[in-house]
Design an enzyme around this catalytic site. Structure first.
Site: not given
Lengths: 483, 303
Positions: A241-242, A245, A262, A393
């Site tokens: 997940s962002t 990240g 990613e 998302e």
């Protein structure tokens, strides 16, 4: 004679599970040996189809991570970095071949543990994972040709943390290029889907790969944090997940660790009025319902040119009728189980929110199993660019549909997101495809297809979808020092 | 309004992407059809077959035997359906009709200078009239592929419309001969043309040209039927013919019809297989499903 047939239904066609071998309890794979965690803790991994226990998995703590990194360092210093490159390649080829031989077993375990349909595990995940090893095995002794006139050297020890949506495939994406480039690895699979990574550890054991070159340790977020913060790791590769990240990015700031991240996405799938419509419908379905929508590059925002919107939505609804939702191990299942209860709650929260935002909901009318974690394929029309449903998302089988009139408008709207992982363009006009591919801010743009992957093709994102590329030569450079 | 005048109503056909079609078709082929659904499916296939003989060397004897088999597929195994129809040349229609009588098996006749269609319109009309007068329940006409490929769509359209008028009560199947149309875009355009000109059924091939009824072609035609139904609420039938010689392929075709059009189309009123050797393969499969053993082809009659 005209006979009146009652509805013709597909009888259950379950993939057999008799041939798979699973232990009741899994320890950590460190330095080529199955090692008990010093935490002495185990957690359960369950089948999302029936919520039954499959196996118990070891929860690695800081000491275990230390041990894994130490053995990876030792293997790097003493064996792997000294080995001739073609010998390195042979080991990677061997891993690929054993994976291929055990493809059926891996596919069944992947389906059991993750909830994805056996058809997808069998036809996509496992063959692609094998192909990644084959592809990078070929590069091992040709690195000089990949980067001519550059001096290349491996980075050292790579810490790799992978998500639960494509468990074995993501392990392959991470391990294969790292090994080919001459690095050693500490890899942590996601807590709900550790089994195929552990099976891969068995395969690596069988391949005779020198001890410590690949270490696979299991656990939760704290285990991942220990890897990220470990001082003797040279590179962090993370897919997830962002949110996580960003935490990783903060944690490694000021260190000399390299990173590829990613992360999430909210990718636009754009249908023009001259598109091959029935094939575009397949692209929409494949874009959002593939792997229950647990795909970072899922085509979750559909943009349809307004003059064909009614037709496209009608066709899409009709197509959704023939999607079979159910037991992932049934060979006819198109949409399997949501990976975990937590994820199902997140998806349901968004569906509720969508209704509250005034969007129009349509769900497949198919029957949904009573047990297990299931969500019917879902689409929302009448959404706005500013709807939360369109912005965030969801990571589930939920599609939002917006219409557009002009090319400029749709480019603007498609790019108007913090993410930038992928996009799809459907049109019969070649010039329009090239125009859009240069203007869409996305790492991958598919034309007249969606969710296609190949080991030779780089994959990665713009903006908050991360940085660095995996796959192809680009994927190699992420594991090399180039000077 | 005469059918010819409807040419102006013909919509622009959507484009077809071959790669996408192949991908979709491969998904139908991955459906696993087992146990009950296999048995039900196989019986359905039998009941949808147009048992066909279209040879220059056809004899009354052969047609007579084929008609008997159409009704008595394998009498030693009770509970089997009959086929849907027998398909013959116009000269054999009278004989076939006298053989099938009131068994429910229909008699279909090819016409319009089958298989090439290379004859003037009045000959085609006479050909069709003769078959109808002989008692044909169904007419399988061929389109003028040369004209179609030359872009003379209104000519092809008018021809179909005029044959449809001659058919009267007989249902009209329009053979596109897709093996000569070269692209799926052409297949789609010809399908739309035939449907709007009045076809009750659209049919892939004569069986004389390869490739014939590939699943890609059948898929493309089924989507034309789907779109027409969505626009008008009128059902059109589909008949893949040529090349479907085994049970597996036939079942995959049924899967395709079910998923694209729906269960309403899964009767021989709306879906047919044009085939000569399919029936025996299906019989072998049915008996195997029942007994667990594959029997030699010697146990199944050829006509």
């Amino acid at each position: 004679m005209t006979s009146k047939n009652k509805n013709w239904e597909y009888s259950p066609s379950l993939e057999s599970t008799g041939h798979i071998k699973l232990k009741k309890k899994y320890d950590l794979f460190i330095n080529g040996k199955w090692t008990k965690s010093s935490s002495k803790k185990y957690f359960k991994t369950i089948n999302p189809n029936d919520e039954k226990l499959i196996a118990e998995i070891s929860h690695a703590n800081q000491n275990d991570v230390d041990l894994a990194v130490k053995s990876a360092r030792k293997a790097y210093d003493t064996v792997w970095s000294k080995m001739p490159a073609n010998e390195r390649g042979k080991y990677i080829y061997r891993i690929a071949r054993i994976m291929q031989e055990r493809a059926k077993e891996l596919a069944v375990i992947e389906s059991l543990d993750s909830g994805k349909p056996i058809r997808e595990a069998r036809d996509i995940d496992i063959p692609l994972a094998c192909n990644h090893f084959f592809y990078y095995a070929g590069w091992a002794d040709k690195l000089d040709y990949a980067f001519p006139n550059r001096k290349i050297s491996p980075l050292g020890v790579a810490g790799q943390i992978i998500p639960w949506n494509f468990p074995l495939l993501m392990a392959a994406w991470k391990i294969a290029p790292a090994l080919a480039a001459g690095n050693t690895v500490v890899l942590k699979p996601a807590e709900t889907t550790s089994l195929t990574a552990l099976k891969l550890a068995e395969i690596i054991e069988e391949s005779g790969l020198p001890a410590g070159v690949v270490n696979i340790i299991t656990g939760h977020g704290d285990t991942g944090a220990s890897i990220v913060n470990h001082p003797d790791i040279n590179k962090i590769a993370f897919t997830g997940s962002t949110g996580v990240g960003k935490i990783i990015q903060k944690a490694i700031a000021g260190t000399d660790k390299k990173a590829t991240l990613e992360l999430g996405g909210k990718s636009a799938n754009i249908i023009f009025d001259d598109a091959p419509l029935d094939q575009a419908i397949e692209g929409i379905v494949n874009g959002i319902f593939f792997n229950q929508g647990h795909v970072c590059c899922a085509g979750s925002r559909l943009f349809v040119q307004e003059n064909i919107a009614d037709k496209v939505i009608r066709k899409l609804k009709h197509r959704m009728k023939s999607l079979v939702v159910g037991n992932p191990l049934d060979k006819n299942t198109d949409v399997g189980a949501i990976n975990s209860k937590d994820q199902l709650q997140i998806i349901n929260k968004y569906i509720k929110l969508g209704k509250k935002e005034g969007a129009e909901l349509y769900q497949s009318t198919c029957s949904i199993p009573k047990k297990g974690f299931f969500c019917p394929p879902t689409i929302f029309t009448n959404v706005a660019q500013s709807s939360i449903l369109v912005q965030e998302e969801i990571f589930g089988p939920v599609l939002t549909i917006q219409t557009f009139r002009t090319v400029d408008e749709v480019i603007q709207k498609a790019n108007n997101t913090p993410y930038g992982l992928a996009a799809g363009v459907w049109t019969d006009k070649g010039a329009r495809i090239f125009n859009l591919t240069t203007k869409l801010k996305a790492g991958v743009v598919w034309a007249n297809t969606y969710n296609k992957f190949d080991p030779a093709s780089p994959f990665g994102g713009y903006k908050e979808s991360g940085f660095g590329r995996e796959g192809g030569m680009h994927g190699l450079s992420a594991y090399l020092k180039l000077s | 309004m005469k059918n010819q005048n409807k040419f102006n109503l013909l919509p622009l056909s959507p484009t077809v992407d071959k790669v996408g079609v192949e991908e979709r078709v491969s998904r139908f082929q991955k459906r696993s059809i087992k146990t009950n659904s296999k048995m039900d499916g196989l019986k359905m296939v039998l009941n949808m077959i147009d048992l066909t003989t279209l040879e220059g060397k056809d004899t009354p004897g052969k047609v007579r035997q084929m008609c008997y088999k159409a009704i008595h597929l394998h009498d030693s195994f009770p509970g089997l359906p009959t086929v849907a129809a027998v398909c013959v040349y116009p000269s054999m229609v009278g004989l076939a009709k006298s053989m099938v009588k009131d068994s429910g098996v229909k008699v279909a006749s090819v016409s319009t200078a089958f298989p090439s269609g290379q004859a003037p319109l009045d000959v085609k009309i006479t050909d069709t009239k003769y078959a109808v007068e002989q008692g044909a329940d169904e007419i399988d006409m061929v389109i003028s592929r040369g004209k179609f490929l030359a872009g003379e769509y209104s000519f092809v359209f008018d021809e179909i419309a005029q044959i449809k008028e001659v058919c009267g009560e007989a249902r009209l199947k329009v053979i596109l001969e897709t093996g000569e149309l070269a692209t799926l875009d052409n297949v789609r355009k010809a399908s739309d043309l035939a449907i709007y000109a009045g076809a009750d059924f659209i049919k892939t091939s004569t069986g004389k040209i390869q490739p014939a009824a590939t699943m890609q072609v059948t898929y493309t035609m089924l989507m034309a039927i789907r779109d027409y139904y969505d626009e008008t609420g009128i059902m059109v039938g589909m008949k893949p013919a040529g090349g479907i010689s085994n049970s597996k392929l036939a079942l995959h075709n049924l899967v395709m019809v079910k998923e694209l059009l729906g269960d309403e189309w899964l009767t021989n009123e709306w879906f047919r297989f044009g085939a000569s050797s399919l029936a025996n393969d299906v019989l072998m499969q049915i008996l195997k499903t029942d007994t667990g053993k594959y029997q030699s082809s010697d146990y199944f009659t050829i006509d």
